[in-house]
Design a protein around this motif. Structure first.
Motif, mmCIF file in Angstrom:
data_model
loop_
_atom_site.group_PDB
_atom_site.id
_atom_site.type_symbol
_atom_site.label_atom_id
_atom_site.label_comp_id
_atom_site.label_asym_id
_atom_site.label_seq_id
_atom_site.Cartn_x
_atom_site.Cartn_y
_atom_site.Cartn_z
ATOM 1 N N ASN A 92 19.266 60.893 -37.906
ATOM 2 C CA ASN A 92 19.877 60.622 -38.788
ATOM 3 C C ASN A 92 21.188 59.479 -39.019
ATOM 4 N N SER A 93 21.186 58.522 -39.490
ATOM 5 C CA SER A 93 22.335 57.466 -38.867
ATOM 6 C C SER A 93 23.669 58.171 -38.512
ATOM 7 N N ASP A 94 24.525 57.720 -37.565
ATOM 8 C CA ASP A 94 25.637 58.169 -37.192
ATOM 9 C C ASP A 94 25.484 59.644 -36.870
ATOM 10 N N SER A 95 24.237 60.338 -36.391
ATOM 11 C CA SER A 95 24.217 61.094 -35.592
ATOM 12 C C SER A 95 24.377 61.202 -34.143
ATOM 13 N N LEU A 96 25.010 62.666 -33.733
ATOM 14 C CA LEU A 96 24.206 62.231 -32.068
ATOM 15 C C LEU A 96 23.398 63.588 -31.635
ATOM 16 N N TYR A 97 22.353 62.515 -30.419
ATOM 17 C CA TYR A 97 21.316 63.334 -29.875
ATOM 18 C C TYR A 97 21.291 63.480 -28.797
ATOM 19 N N ILE A 98 20.436 64.531 -27.522
ATOM 20 C CA ILE A 98 20.095 64.308 -26.519
ATOM 21 C C ILE A 98 18.765 64.143 -26.062
ATOM 22 N N LEU A 99 18.580 62.937 -25.797
ATOM 23 C CA LEU A 99 17.568 62.606 -24.904
ATOM 24 C C LEU A 99 17.290 63.179 -22.974
ATOM 25 N N GLU A 100 15.829 63.588 -23.163
ATOM 26 C CA GLU A 100 16.060 64.714 -21.933
ATOM 27 C C GLU A 100 14.480 64.173 -21.316
ATOM 28 N N LEU A 101 14.623 63.695 -19.814
ATOM 29 C CA LEU A 101 13.210 63.524 -19.009
ATOM 30 C C LEU A 101 13.166 64.765 -18.277
ATOM 31 N N THR A 102 11.870 64.996 -18.229
ATOM 32 C CA THR A 102 10.948 66.168 -18.114
ATOM 33 C C THR A 102 10.854 65.824 -16.340
ATOM 34 N N ASN A 103 11.786 65.740 -15.760
ATOM 35 C CA ASN A 103 11.389 65.931 -14.951
ATOM 36 C C ASN A 103 13.446 65.346 -13.976
ATOM 37 N N PRO A 104 13.099 67.123 -13.086
ATOM 38 C CA PRO A 104 14.596 67.593 -12.382
ATOM 39 C C PRO A 104 14.496 66.564 -11.093
ATOM 40 N N GLY A 105 13.465 66.315 -10.536
ATOM 41 C CA GLY A 105 13.638 65.140 -9.049
ATOM 42 C C GLY A 105 13.859 63.784 -9.530
ATOM 43 N N LEU A 106 14.562 63.613 -10.619
ATOM 44 C CA LEU A 106 13.992 61.998 -10.419
ATOM 45 C C LEU A 106 15.853 61.175 -10.248
ATOM 46 N N ARG A 107 16.053 60.754 -8.893
ATOM 47 C CA ARG A 107 16.524 60.381 -7.824
ATOM 48 C C ARG A 107 18.665 58.967 -8.812
ATOM 49 N N GLU A 108 17.520 58.825 -9.273
ATOM 50 C CA GLU A 108 18.360 57.939 -10.528
ATOM 51 C C GLU A 108 17.635 57.216 -11.453
ATOM 52 N N VAL A 109 18.966 57.742 -12.944
ATOM 53 C CA VAL A 109 17.944 57.445 -14.949
ATOM 54 C C VAL A 109 19.415 56.589 -15.104
ATOM 55 N N GLU A 110 19.263 55.261 -15.020
ATOM 56 C CA GLU A 110 20.347 54.984 -15.742
ATOM 57 C C GLU A 110 19.818 54.751 -17.112
ATOM 58 N N MET A 111 21.007 54.913 -18.129
ATOM 59 C CA MET A 111 20.878 54.052 -19.923
ATOM 60 C C MET A 111 21.010 53.076 -19.722
ATOM 61 N N SER A 175 23.365 69.893 -31.728
ATOM 62 C CA SER A 175 23.733 71.182 -31.666
ATOM 63 C C SER A 175 22.092 72.229 -31.230
ATOM 64 N N SER A 176 20.439 71.990 -32.083
ATOM 65 C CA SER A 176 19.844 72.834 -31.504
ATOM 66 C C SER A 176 19.711 72.839 -29.918
ATOM 67 N N TYR A 177 19.769 71.376 -29.182
ATOM 68 C CA TYR A 177 19.217 71.301 -27.905
ATOM 69 C C TYR A 177 20.469 72.243 -26.938
ATOM 70 N N PHE A 178 21.522 72.182 -27.177
ATOM 71 C CA PHE A 178 22.416 73.314 -26.904
ATOM 72 C C PHE A 178 22.078 74.495 -26.640
ATOM 73 N N LYS A 179 21.251 75.340 -28.111
ATOM 74 C CA LYS A 179 21.414 76.371 -28.061
ATOM 75 C C LYS A 179 20.058 76.909 -27.775
ATOM 76 N N ASN A 180 19.056 75.661 -27.415
ATOM 77 C CA ASN A 180 17.573 75.799 -26.584
ATOM 78 C C ASN A 180 17.593 75.740 -24.591
ATOM 79 N N PHE A 181 18.870 75.953 -24.283
ATOM 80 C CA PHE A 181 18.934 75.616 -23.272
ATOM 81 C C PHE A 181 20.106 76.684 -22.691
ATOM 82 N N SER A 182 20.621 77.292 -23.261
ATOM 83 C CA SER A 182 20.923 78.759 -23.396
ATOM 84 C C SER A 182 19.945 79.262 -23.663
ATOM 85 N N PHE A 183 19.483 79.582 -24.304
ATOM 86 C CA PHE A 183 18.279 80.323 -24.265
ATOM 87 C C PHE A 183 16.912 80.172 -23.340
ATOM 88 N N ARG A 184 16.767 79.243 -22.373
ATOM 89 C CA ARG A 184 16.142 78.703 -21.658
ATOM 90 C C ARG A 184 16.764 79.664 -20.121
#
Length: 220
Positions: A92-111, A175-184
């Motif tokens: 949806n336009s004008d909505s906020l989302y979360i982009l996540e990369l599935t690798n915890p060992g990445l030294r630097e990720v610049e967007m 919103s669903s990202y943080f619900k999922n993160f809390s569940f994790r």
């Protein structure tokens, strides 16, 4: 044979606890598997020495494409990856989302985000070498993504890492990202609680058995 009965009893009880407690944990961990509709389908990339991007004209050098995820092994140069938000027709336009990369060992990720004219308007950095970039203590690097009609739908990432570059990129509603993160966090906490409880339980069994042996030697 009778002397071995206590050991058999303790082993059987420990095994039963493992089955009863760990199987539900594995089941819930399976529920944490991300849905394919949240994953970026294709990744356009190139490997180079430059450390930053100034405008969209640099995007012409993205000459390689893979599907499903990045798996390049260990490389010494920077990896530049372009992701396209147009892959998702449910955003949806004008909505906020979360982009996540599935690798915890990445030294630097610049967007990098660009406007419709190709000018750089926003950049953000995360990773293991970037202090305070992850206030949630989430092991995976993540970014806030806002859909804006003035912004180019392409997202560019510069990735520097000393571990093999293997990851997938997902986008989540905020919103669903943080619900999922809390569940994790709950599942991980339960898992470690179970392991600690089993460790303490076995220490108690060992202490009790040693005490019984000592009593037998004293009163023999």
């Amino acid at each position: 044979m009778k002397k071995n009965n206590p050991y058999f009893k303790y082993a059987a009880l420990t095994f039963l606890l493992l089955v009863v407690l760990i199987i539900p944990t594995i089941y819930f961990l399976g529920m944490l598997k991300q849905e394919d509709e949240l994953k970026f389908s294709h990744y356009t990339y190139y490997v180079g020495d430059n450390t930053s991007l100034n405008n969209e004209s640099n995007l012409d050098t993205f000459d390689s494409t893979v599907y499903g995820g990045i798996d390049l092994g260990a490389i010494s140069e920077n990896l530049f990856v372009k992701l396209d938000l147009n892959d998702f027709n449910w955003l949806n336009s004008d909505s906020l989302y979360i982009l996540e990369l599935t690798n915890p060992g990445l030294r630097e990720v610049e967007m990098f985000r660009f406007d419709k004219e190709g000018n750089l308007v926003y950049k953000e950095i995360a990773g293991t070498m970037v202090g305070n970039s992850n206030p949630l203590k989430n092991p995976n690097p993540f970014f806030n993504i806002r859909l804006d009609g003035e912004l180019n739908p392409s997202i560019v990432l510069r990735i520097a890492s000393q571990v093999p570059l293997k990851f997938e990129a997902y986008i989540f509603p905020y919103s669903s990202y943080f619900k999922n993160f809390s569940f994790r966090l709950i599942i991980i906490s339960v898992y470690f609680g179970i392991m600690i409880a089993l460790f303490i339980y076995n220490l108690i069994l060992l202490s009790s058995e040693n005490k019984n042996r000592l009593n037998k030697l004293i009163y023999k």
